[in-house]
Design a protein around this motif. Structure first.
Motif, PDB file in Angstrom:
ATOM      1  N   SER A  19       0.791  -1.134  -0.104  1.00 52.27           N
ATOM      2  CA  SER A  19      -0.025   0.020  -0.050  1.00 52.27           C
ATOM      3  C   SER A  19       0.824   1.244   0.158  1.00 52.27           C
ATOM      4  O   SER A  19       2.080   1.168   0.317  1.00 52.27           O
ATOM      5  CB  SER A  19      -1.037  -0.092   1.254  1.00 52.27           C
ATOM      6  OG  SER A  19      -0.096  -0.109   2.497  1.00 52.27           O
ATOM      7  N   LYS A  20       0.148   2.376  -0.316  1.00 55.88           N
ATOM      8  CA  LYS A  20       0.886   3.758  -0.420  1.00 55.88           C
ATOM      9  C   LYS A  20       1.286   4.134   1.010  1.00 55.88           C
ATOM     10  O   LYS A  20       1.247   3.605   2.044  1.00 55.88           O
ATOM     11  CB  LYS A  20       0.034   4.763  -0.948  1.00 55.88           C
ATOM     12  CG  LYS A  20      -0.250   4.407  -2.504  1.00 55.88           C
ATOM     13  CD  LYS A  20      -1.326   5.563  -2.989  1.00 55.88           C
ATOM     14  CE  LYS A  20      -1.616   5.190  -4.295  1.00 55.88           C
ATOM     15  NZ  LYS A  20      -2.391   6.292  -4.811  1.00 55.88           N
ATOM     16  N   ILE A  21       2.135   5.282   0.967  1.00 56.25           N
ATOM     17  CA  ILE A  21       2.956   5.684   2.125  1.00 56.25           C
ATOM     18  C   ILE A  21       2.099   6.036   3.199  1.00 56.25           C
ATOM     19  O   ILE A  21       2.205   6.087   4.473  1.00 56.25           O
ATOM     20  CB  ILE A  21       4.171   6.491   1.711  1.00 56.25           C
ATOM     21  CG1 ILE A  21       5.173   6.792   2.970  1.00 56.25           C
ATOM     22  CG2 ILE A  21       3.650   7.564   1.280  1.00 56.25           C
ATOM     23  CD1 ILE A  21       6.220   7.393   2.921  1.00 56.25           C
ATOM     24  N   PHE A  22       0.974   6.757   2.958  1.00 54.48           N
ATOM     25  CA  PHE A  22       0.332   7.609   4.054  1.00 54.48           C
ATOM     26  C   PHE A  22      -1.232   6.904   3.745  1.00 54.48           C
ATOM     27  O   PHE A  22      -2.190   7.756   4.171  1.00 54.48           O
ATOM     28  CB  PHE A  22       0.283   9.157   3.761  1.00 54.48           C
ATOM     29  CG  PHE A  22       1.823   9.574   3.953  1.00 54.48           C
ATOM     30  CD1 PHE A  22       2.544   9.245   5.388  1.00 54.48           C
ATOM     31  CD2 PHE A  22       2.410  10.300   3.193  1.00 54.48           C
ATOM     32  CE1 PHE A  22       3.798   9.622   5.542  1.00 54.48           C
ATOM     33  CE2 PHE A  22       3.648  10.628   3.366  1.00 54.48           C
ATOM     34  CZ  PHE A  22       4.290  10.586   4.292  1.00 54.48           C
ATOM     35  N   CYS A  23      -1.561   5.971   2.909  1.00 59.49           N
ATOM     36  CA  CYS A  23      -3.048   5.693   3.057  1.00 59.49           C
ATOM     37  C   CYS A  23      -3.066   4.137   2.578  1.00 59.49           C
ATOM     38  O   CYS A  23      -1.890   3.600   2.293  1.00 59.49           O
ATOM     39  CB  CYS A  23      -3.802   6.410   2.028  1.00 59.49           C
ATOM     40  SG  CYS A  23      -3.204   6.404   0.173  1.00 59.49           S
ATOM     41  N   GLY A  24      -4.160   3.662   2.323  1.00 57.64           N
ATOM     42  CA  GLY A  24      -4.326   2.023   2.258  1.00 57.64           C
ATOM     43  C   GLY A  24      -4.516   1.846   0.862  1.00 57.64           C
ATOM     44  O   GLY A  24      -4.629   0.633   0.465  1.00 57.64           O
ATOM     45  N   CYS A  25      -4.208   2.867  -0.071  1.00 61.64           N
ATOM     46  CA  CYS A  25      -4.441   2.518  -1.446  1.00 61.64           C
ATOM     47  C   CYS A  25      -3.239   1.613  -2.033  1.00 61.64           C
ATOM     48  O   CYS A  25      -2.301   1.619  -1.617  1.00 61.64           O
ATOM     49  CB  CYS A  25      -4.286   3.849  -2.357  1.00 61.64           C
ATOM     50  SG  CYS A  25      -5.635   4.599  -2.054  1.00 61.64           S
ATOM     51  N   PRO A  26      -3.755   0.595  -2.957  1.00 59.35           N
ATOM     52  CA  PRO A  26      -2.649  -0.275  -3.531  1.00 59.35           C
ATOM     53  C   PRO A  26      -1.509   0.387  -4.367  1.00 59.35           C
ATOM     54  O   PRO A  26      -2.170   1.326  -4.995  1.00 59.35           O
ATOM     55  CB  PRO A  26      -3.683  -1.387  -4.270  1.00 59.35           C
ATOM     56  CG  PRO A  26      -4.777  -0.747  -4.476  1.00 59.35           C
ATOM     57  CD  PRO A  26      -5.064   0.197  -3.394  1.00 59.35           C
ATOM     58  N   ALA A  36      -6.814   3.583  -8.128  1.00 59.99           N
ATOM     59  CA  ALA A  36      -6.060   3.259  -6.768  1.00 59.99           C
ATOM     60  C   ALA A  36      -5.801   4.776  -6.099  1.00 59.99           C
ATOM     61  O   ALA A  36      -4.789   5.066  -6.075  1.00 59.99           O
ATOM     62  CB  ALA A  36      -4.744   2.727  -7.146  1.00 59.99           C
ATOM     63  N   VAL A  37      -6.756   5.382  -5.838  1.00 57.81           N
ATOM     64  CA  VAL A  37      -6.937   6.573  -4.932  1.00 57.81           C
ATOM     65  C   VAL A  37      -7.939   6.805  -4.146  1.00 57.81           C
ATOM     66  O   VAL A  37      -8.917   5.969  -4.133  1.00 57.81           O
ATOM     67  CB  VAL A  37      -7.060   7.887  -6.099  1.00 57.81           C
ATOM     68  CG1 VAL A  37      -6.061   7.971  -7.342  1.00 57.81           C
ATOM     69  CG2 VAL A  37      -8.422   7.410  -6.957  1.00 57.81           C
ATOM     70  N   CYS A  38      -7.637   7.801  -3.224  1.00 55.63           N
ATOM     71  CA  CYS A  38      -8.512   7.931  -2.241  1.00 55.63           C
ATOM     72  C   CYS A  38      -8.484   9.288  -1.395  1.00 55.63           C
ATOM     73  O   CYS A  38      -7.587  10.057  -1.993  1.00 55.63           O
ATOM     74  CB  CYS A  38      -8.245   6.869  -0.772  1.00 55.63           C
ATOM     75  SG  CYS A  38      -6.838   7.316   0.233  1.00 55.63           S
ATOM     76  N   PRO A  39      -9.233   9.835  -0.566  1.00 60.18           N
ATOM     77  CA  PRO A  39      -9.288  11.259  -0.056  1.00 60.18           C
ATOM     78  C   PRO A  39      -8.009  11.750   0.102  1.00 60.18           C
ATOM     79  O   PRO A  39      -7.087  12.794   0.240  1.00 60.18           O
ATOM     80  CB  PRO A  39     -10.177  11.065   0.918  1.00 60.18           C
ATOM     81  CG  PRO A  39     -11.211  10.366   0.411  1.00 60.18           C
ATOM     82  CD  PRO A  39     -10.269   9.211  -0.027  1.00 60.18           C
ATOM     83  N   VAL A  40      -6.907  10.573   0.849  1.00 61.21           N
ATOM     84  CA  VAL A  40      -5.620  11.077   1.151  1.00 61.21           C
ATOM     85  C   VAL A  40      -4.658  11.132   0.244  1.00 61.21           C
ATOM     86  O   VAL A  40      -3.954  12.415   0.306  1.00 61.21           O
ATOM     87  CB  VAL A  40      -5.062   9.854   2.151  1.00 61.21           C
ATOM     88  CG1 VAL A  40      -3.685  10.331   2.809  1.00 61.21           C
ATOM     89  CG2 VAL A  40      -5.946   9.659   3.461  1.00 61.21           C
ATOM     90  N   CYS A  41      -4.491  10.461  -0.942  1.00 59.62           N
ATOM     91  CA  CYS A  41      -3.625  10.730  -1.881  1.00 59.62           C
ATOM     92  C   CYS A  41      -4.092  11.628  -2.664  1.00 59.62           C
ATOM     93  O   CYS A  41      -3.404  11.994  -3.604  1.00 59.62           O
ATOM     94  CB  CYS A  41      -3.113   9.526  -2.342  1.00 59.62           C
ATOM     95  SG  CYS A  41      -4.402   8.111  -2.873  1.00 59.62           S
ATOM     96  N   LEU A  42      -5.353  11.865  -2.762  1.00 63.78           N
ATOM     97  CA  LEU A  42      -5.761  12.780  -3.646  1.00 63.78           C
ATOM     98  C   LEU A  42      -5.937  14.364  -3.009  1.00 63.78           C
ATOM     99  O   LEU A  42      -5.841  15.468  -3.578  1.00 63.78           O
ATOM    100  CB  LEU A  42      -7.360  12.880  -4.224  1.00 63.78           C
ATOM    101  CG  LEU A  42      -7.474  11.415  -5.050  1.00 63.78           C
ATOM    102  CD1 LEU A  42      -8.777  11.175  -5.332  1.00 63.78           C
ATOM    103  CD2 LEU A  42      -6.575  11.855  -6.482  1.00 63.78           C
TER     104      LEU A  42
HETATM  105 ZN   LIG Z   1      -4.956   6.790  -1.237  1.00 64.63          ZN
END
Ligand SMILES: [Zn+2]
Length: 483
Positions: A19-26, A36-42
């Motif tokens: 997963s990414k460094i600051f969120c659970g996205c693959p 593979a995006v979420c509010p954190v990495c966006l």
């Molecule tokens: Zn994310």
């Protein structure tokens, strides 16, 4: 006037976390854009980063392998800049307090001589997204954005400007790649951009203590291109200085088609990234116990394995380097052959000779895919060492073993390939050979000793290579001297 080049590297390596460094996205490469995006990495308002523990462990492993000091406390910082593929408007990185500093990488050049490079720092950061400028019907007018890569964990490895040639720089990058791949923290894939290298290069009169103005060469995705780009850049800067000109501080790109570096943007006015401590993340604390745990789990690195092969198995530096580092799958296979009883040097010769030859014929290079198990190769070596078959017969046996799962002992017995050590049997053949070559015997008696080898060869030929060559020579001597 003679000039010398001064080169330092900045290497970005994507960490192989799931997963990414600051969120659970693959972090899967090649997923459909923006899946593979979420509010954190966006970078959506109100989203909060949570640090990936595995990313820290991977980063620390790499820093330890590069002999860095790993600090107990380090600080994440915001690096502010605008770019379309950076949705937050800043990148979370580390600035004045990175987690690792003061390392070292030493290696022996392929061409001879040692190279020592100080590692300035290793820090953790997140990757940006990707701008897609090609491949769409309206790519002439529009750029598309894929944020799947935004937030993928990276380490940046920065070296001191200790490199003095393009080839040393390329080798240094290759060694760092080898280390992060061996650690399992990076896949080493430069084509897909998961390992990227920028180089700072300047030129100065040889022996001068001051540094010349440097340029940064970006976007080099192979060792060969890095070497070529630096060669070009060194020659370009030297020509400028020799003609009384001045090097502009700028970022340059390597154009593979034109085989030259081209100016991308000026760096005359230094970027102001307005770094400040990331308010959404506490300081990163790597306690001594955690550090020890990571250190204990480090695998053996290629350079250490080469040294061990020299010391434990008596291999030459050259052989240890080929078997222990350069030959894919070579080290594991070699150790298995030796563990099954073969002497190290002999095992190394077989692997570099016959095993490689057969693999090459099959279009393979991974020794792990050899058509003969390590145990069976050790069995063949034992038969050769024990004198049951000659080396030349052994090569035939080897070919018959390849891909069939048969043992050497089985083939030697089934095909009647045992070495002929029987004096009487061999004397009869020597008798035939000498009888058929009276002229050669006269020549040998007249002192032309080089003809002797020809007669030994005839005995070997008459026995299909099975004669014990030492015994054949001894019997021939007796025959010629005696009668
Ligand atoms: Zn994310």
């Amino acid at each position: 006037m003679s000039f010398e080049a001064v080169i330092g590297l900045e290497i970005h390596a994507q960490l192989l976390t799931r997963s990414k460094i600051f969120c659970g996205c693959p972090t899967t490469f090649g997923a459909a854009p923006n899946t593979a995006v979420c509010p954190v990495c966006l970078g959506l308002p109100g989203a909060l980063p949570v640090l990936n523990r595995r990313a820290v462990e991977f980063g620390v492993s790499a820093a330890m392998a590069l002999e860095c000091t790993v600090h107990e406390t380090s600080i994440f910082a915001r690096k502010n800049y605008f770019y379309p593929d950076l949705p937050k408007g800043y990148q979370i990185s580390q600035f004045d307090r990175p987690f690792a500093t003061g390392g070292r990488l030493s290696f022996a050049r392929e061409a001879g001589g040692d190279v020592d490079v100080r590692i300035t720092r290793v820090h953790l950061e997140e990757d940006a997204g990707k701008s897609l400028h090609h491949g769409f019907p309206d790519s002439d007018r529009a750029t598309y954005l894929d944020f799947n890569r935004a937030g993928v964990p990276l380490i940046e490895i920065v070296t001191e400007p200790d490199l003095r040639s393009a080839s040393d720089a390329a080798e240094c990058f290759a060694r760092i790649r080898e280390i992060v791949v061996a650690l399992g923290v990076n896949d080493g894939n430069m084509e897909e951009g998961s390992l990227r290298c920028d180089a700072n290069v300047s030129v100065r009169p040889a022996g001068s203590p001051t540094l010349g103005t440097k340029t940064e060469v970006k976007n080099v995705n192979s060792f060969r291109f890095l070497a070529q780009a630096l060669e070009f850049e060194i020659a370009r800067q030297r020509a400028l200085l020799e003609s009384g000109g001045r090097v502009r501080q700028e970022t340059r790109l390597w154009d593979t088609t034109r085989a030259e570096t081209i100016a991308m943007r000026s760096k005359e006015e230094a970027h102001d990234y307005r770094y400040f401590p990331e308010p959404d993340l506490p300081p990163l604390v790597i306690a001594a116990a955690w550090r020890d745990e990571i250190r204990a789990a480090l695998p053996e690195l290629p350079a250490a394995r080469v040294r061990r092969f020299v010391e434990a198995y008596g291999l030459s530096d050259y052989d240890a380097n080929v078997i222990g580092r350069l030959l894919p799958g070579g080290a594991g296979y070699f150790e298995a052959v030796v563990a099954a009883g073969a002497p190290g040097k002999v095992a190394s010769n077989w692997i570099q000779g016959e095993v490689r030859r057969m693999l090459k014929a099959a279009g393979e290079d991974d020794v792990g895919r050899a058509g003969i198990t390590a145990e069976h190769l050790a069995g063949l070596i034992a038969i050769v060492e024990g004198g049951t078959v000659s080396t030349s017969v052994a090569k035939t046996v080897f070919e018959k073993m390849w891909g069939t799962g048969r043992t050497a002992a089985d083939i030697v017995q089934a095909d009647g390939l045992s070495q002929i050590d029987d004096r009487d049997a061999l004397s009869a053949i020597v008798e035939q050979v000498t009888g058929a070559h009276p002229a050669e015997i006269e020549q040998i008696r007249a002192g032309r000793n080089n003809v002797f080898g020809f007669l030994v060869g005839q005995v070997m030929k008459a026995t299909g290579g099975k004669a014990n060559p030492k015994l054949a020579a001894e019997l021939l001597r007796q025959k010629i001297n005696g009668g």
